[in-house]
Scaffold this motif. Structure first.
Motif, short mmCIF file in Angstrom:
data_model
loop_
_atom_site.label_atom_id
_atom_site.label_comp_id
_atom_site.label_asym_id
_atom_site.label_seq_id
_atom_site.Cartn_x
_atom_site.Cartn_y
_atom_site.Cartn_z
N ARG A 26 0.86 -1.17 0.00
CA ARG A 26 0.00 0.00 0.00
C ARG A 26 0.91 1.24 0.00
N ARG A 37 -10.46 11.59 5.86
CA ARG A 37 -11.52 11.58 4.84
C ARG A 37 -11.30 10.44 3.85
N PHE A 38 -12.41 9.87 3.34
CA PHE A 38 -12.30 8.86 2.29
C PHE A 38 -11.72 9.53 1.05
N CYS A 39 -10.58 9.04 0.62
CA CYS A 39 -9.85 9.68 -0.48
C CYS A 39 -10.16 9.01 -1.82
N SER A 40 -9.95 7.70 -1.86
CA SER A 40 -10.37 6.92 -3.02
C SER A 40 -9.81 7.47 -4.33
N ARG A 78 -0.35 9.29 -5.42
CA ARG A 78 0.25 8.78 -4.18
C ARG A 78 0.86 7.38 -4.39
N GLU A 105 -7.41 2.82 -6.16
CA GLU A 105 -8.12 2.51 -4.92
C GLU A 105 -9.57 2.13 -5.25
N TYR A 108 -15.04 4.75 -3.75
CA TYR A 108 -15.92 4.85 -2.58
C TYR A 108 -17.22 5.59 -2.88
N ARG A 116 -14.46 9.89 8.22
CA ARG A 116 -14.86 8.57 8.75
C ARG A 116 -15.40 8.67 10.18
N ARG A 132 -16.33 -0.08 4.94
CA ARG A 132 -14.90 -0.07 4.58
C ARG A 132 -14.37 -1.45 4.24
N ARG A 133 -14.87 -2.48 4.91
CA ARG A 133 -14.15 -3.76 4.84
C ARG A 133 -14.93 -4.94 4.29
N ASN A 206 -7.23 -0.97 -0.57
CA ASN A 206 -8.24 -1.95 -1.00
C ASN A 206 -7.90 -2.65 -2.30
N VAL A 264 -5.00 2.49 11.21
CA VAL A 264 -5.93 2.50 10.08
C VAL A 264 -7.31 2.04 10.54
N GLN A 267 -9.37 4.69 12.33
CA GLN A 267 -9.94 5.80 11.54
C GLN A 267 -11.46 5.69 11.46
#
Ligand code: 3PG
Length: 274
Positions: A26, A37-40, A78, A105, A108, A116, A132-133, A206, A264, A267
């Motif tokens: 990752r 924040r959810f970046c995605s 990134r 990613e 989202y 979050r 998230r999972r 992810n 993580v 979060q």
């Protein structure tokens, strides 16, 4: 949290010989991690800590004597910067870096940009964990009224994809991520590995989880409990049929890795404890 993975892989372990090695990692911490924040698919850069993590990974792999042949990244900065920094630290900058949207990613959807902890306060921590999972839960799609819609879909990088802009995802479950990633793994990455190349995949939390689910045979239920830390290379050893020969190894200081995983996970809590 890697417990299930280790058990699943260990249970399948026989005395099969390792034929191939591949690194999955990752990217380093992203700029939005601090804002939680959810970046995605929003193209945030690495944070200062993320830059340090990427360089540290490179030093680790260099000291271990690895020579990479090709690095695969997503189309997001990134992930690409992590690859560059890692290669710089390894003094292997000449190694080709290949980019694909298929390693992006997870999309989202409408959750992109949301905080979050605020979501946990409003909807409950368990709900946020499921969002998230879980494996096959798809989130509400992003639409044109979303503040990041145009920034994402007007970006020139998405006109380079092997699907039209209209067919790019507007929201994805982890299952969807695996479905768009697997043809690239099978058709592009596996042939490189079979040619004897040492491949590193600089992906996202992810997209890496989806790939590990596939490679390690993690069940739909157990993948919920797999969280990946940023900037930690994961070494996977495979036999000639691309089945794991031993449990995957998260390389580095094991206590620091467990702390990074907890960070993580945290979060998604109302109050961060780490
Ligand atoms: O998209 C993001 O914000 C992260 O890369 C992953 O977020 P998650 O840990 O909430 O899945």
């Amino acid at each position: 949290m890697m417990f299930f993975t280790f058990v699943a892989a260990a249970a399948r372990q026989s005395f099969r010989m390792s034929k191939y090695k591949v690194f999955v990692m990752r990217h380093g911490e992203g700029a939005w991690t601090k804002e939680n924040r959810f970046c995605s698919w929003v193209d945030q850069r690495l944070s200062e800590d993320g830059v340090k993590e990427a360089l540290a990974c490179g030093h680790l792999l260099k000291e271990a004597g690895y020579h990479l042949d090709v690095v695969f990244t997503s189309l997001l900065s990134r992930s690409i910067h992590t690859a560059w920094l890692l290669l710089e630290a390894m003094e292997q900058e000449w190694v080709p870096v290949v980019r694909t949207w298929r390693l992006n990613e997870r999309h989202y959807g409408a959750l992109i940009g949301l905080n979050r902890a605020e979501m946990a306060l409003n909807h409950g921590e368990e709900q946020v964990k499921q969002w998230r999972r879980s494996y096959d839960l798809t989130l509400p799609p992003i639409d044109e009224s979303h503040p990041y819609f145009l920034e994402i879909y007007n970006d020139r990088r998405y006109s380079t994809c092997d699907v039209s802009k209209e067919d790019l995802p507007k929201s994805e479950s982890l299952k969807d991520v695996l479905e768009r990633l697997q043809p690239y793994w099978d058709g592009t990455i596996v042939p490189e590995i079979k040619r004897g190349k040492l491949v590193l995949i600089s992906g996202h939390g992810n997209s890496c989880r989806a790939l590990l689910k596939h490679l390690e045979g993690i069940s739909d239920a157990d993948i919920v409990n797999v969280t990946l830390p940023t900037g930690t290379p994961i070494l996977i050893e495979l036999d000639e049929n691309f089945r794991p020969t031993k449990p995957m190894q998260l390389l580095g200081d094991q206590e620091a890795i467990q702390a990074a995983i907890r960070k993580v996970e945290d979060q998604g809590k109302v109050k961060q404890t780490t």
